[in-house]
Write an enzyme that holds these catalytic residues in place. Structure first.
Site, PDB file in Angstrom:
ATOM      1  N   ASN A  58      67.182 -12.667   5.934  1.00 19.75           N
ATOM      2  CA  ASN A  58      68.472 -13.354   5.877  1.00 19.75           C
ATOM      3  C   ASN A  58      68.732 -13.845   4.463  1.00 19.75           C
ATOM      4  O   ASN A  58      67.800 -14.234   3.752  1.00 19.75           O
ATOM      5  CB  ASN A  58      68.498 -14.555   6.821  1.00 19.75           C
ATOM      6  N   ARG A  68      67.514  -8.818  12.687  1.00 19.67           N
ATOM      7  CA  ARG A  68      66.365  -8.454  11.851  1.00 19.67           C
ATOM      8  C   ARG A  68      65.263  -7.795  12.681  1.00 19.67           C
ATOM      9  O   ARG A  68      64.655  -6.808  12.249  1.00 19.67           O
ATOM     10  CB  ARG A  68      65.833  -9.698  11.134  1.00 19.67           C
TER      11      ARG A  68
END
Length: 445
Positions: free
Chosen positions: A41, A23
């Site tokens: 997520n 990320r």
């Protein structure tokens, strides 16, 4: 960046994509290209991102993900063109950001839901083909548990005799029953003015009924008072007049030893308690309304564990034991065997055991309530079961795994059958009827 010149894409990344810093790498790559949006997520193990900005830069970011330039652990990428949402930066989204990013999810979510409908229909066709072909029935049963029951076709009813498992064990759903039961209760309120579950959901009314049927109930010292009127002292529990999940509940062992159960915090002064209580009251629809009752302790002189009994008209099927400060959870079946249900698996503990007297008492109480389901909570005190509260539906009832959801769903349906059979045979719920009459008399007065 103006929306009319921007392109936007919703992207889902599959593979070993969590726990590898992906990320942050995506965020940096997006910022380098002056792209906006978010990345997060997913519980299922995927990574999602919404990216918007000049189309060439957005497509280059997606291409770098596809070719492994950003990460080599991505197995598959699903890309959907969507509408720009006007984000001003590219961020790593957290749980608290869900309301902010939800509008950018809506179109992609609808597309995904429609695709899932088609997939579930295909899975139903596959399951039926497996049955006709004499395939492995344990695999067939597991497959059918994961297909929402509205997609399981009527032809299965015609082939029940060839099944080595009960159809109800895979097609029933506790989540679906819980939603249907809500509609059932609304219909009752329209026709007779009340429904049993919501009546008992009130803490004060639930305790009144518990006292009426002879349960041990903590003594109430003050009821429906503002925070300013509370007579603060050790050995009490201070809780909102309505609430859930221990939010706004304070256990007072001493003036400098106060547990804020909803926040899982230990407070060291009355001032800290008052600040948290005021903050809670300001956020609640019920407002500044509290009750004060006796603090129940366990044999060690500490806060007792909760036993939350999922009870289906005469049968306590599943029991959740929960500690306080910190919160830990375990589950038992009716025989006291520890089991896993798919819920709270990150905060499991070994449990202190389930005594038969709690099962017997919960089942006895549930037969006095004209409802197929009630969660009946007890405190595991030094003096045995002490009533906690009634709950017409457990929180997060959709959170059980597929096997547990199907099992509890069947228990719900069978309990409804037992209840209807008793009503048809003329059973009267005399204690509950008297409780309702007393409530109505109080309201009229």
């Amino acid at each position: 960046m103006s929306n009319d010149k921007a392109a936007a894409f919703y992207v889902t990344l599959h593979g070993e994509v969590q726990g590898i810093g992906l990320r942050k790498r995506i965020r940096e790559a997006a910022r380098e290209r002056d792209l906006k949006g978010w990345v997060r997520n997913q519980k299922a193990g995927h990574v999602q991102l919404h990216v918007e900005g000049p189309e060439p830069q957005a497509r280059q970011l997606i291409a770098d993900l596809q070719t492994g330039t950003i990460a080599a652990d991505i197995d598959d990428i699903v890309v959907t063109r969507t509408e720009p949402a006007g984000f001003e930066a590219f961020t790593v989204a957290k749980l608290a950001d869900a309301p902010r990013i939800a509008p950018s999810l809506s179109r992609a979510a609808l597309d995904r839901a429609r695709r899932l409908e088609g997939e579930y229909a295909d899975l139903n066709t596959t399951a039926l083909a497996l049955l006709k072909a004499g395939g492995d029935q344990s695999e067939l049963a597991e497959l059918m548990r994961h297909i929402p029951s509205r997609f399981i076709g009527e032809p299965f009813l015609q082939r029940m005799k060839s099944m080595k498992f009960a159809l109800g064990d895979v097609t029933c759903s506790f989540a679906a029953e819980s939603w249907a039961h809500r509609a059932f209760q609304q219909a009752l309120r329209q026709r007779i003015g009340y429904a049993p579950g919501p009546l008992l959901d009130s803490k004060s009314q639930g305790q009144a009924f518990a006292r009426q049927i002879g349960l041990k109930v903590p003594q109430t010292y003050q009821h429906d008072v503002p925070l300013s009127a509370i007579e603060f002292r050790p050995g009490v529990v201070i809780k909102p007049i309505s609430g859930a999940s221990s939010k706004g509940v304070f256990s007072v062992l001493a003036p400098d030893d106060i547990f804020s159960l909803g926040n899982n915090k230990q407070l060291s002064s009355i001032d800290e308690f008052e600040a948290e209580a005021r903050d809670y009251a300001q956020k609640q629809k019920a407002g500044d309304r509290w009750l004060v009752e006796d603090l129940i302790l366990n044999a060690d002189g500490y806060l007792p564990n909760d036993l939350k009994m999922l009870t289906f008209y005469g049968k306590a099927v599943l029991v959740q034991e929960a500690t306080r400060m910190p919160t830990r959870v375990c589950y038992y079946d009716r025989e006291g065997n520890k089991i896993r249900t798919g819920r709270y698996m990150n905060i499991e503990f070994e449990g202190t055991g389930l005594l038969p007297e709690y099962i017997e008492l919960a089942e006895e109480v549930s037969l006095k309530i004209p409802s197929p389901f009630a969660r009946i909570d007890f405190l595991k005190s030094k003096d045995g079961p002490v009533f906690g509260e009634f709950t017409p539906k457990p929180g997060n009832f959709q959170g059980f795994d597929a096997t547990t959801d199907a099992w509890l769903g069947r228990e719900f349906a069978e309990a409804r059958g037992r209840l209807v059979a008793d009503l048809m045979k003329g059973k009267r719920f005399t204690e509950f009827d008297a409780f309702v009459a007393e409530l109505r008399g109080s309201s009229a007065a």
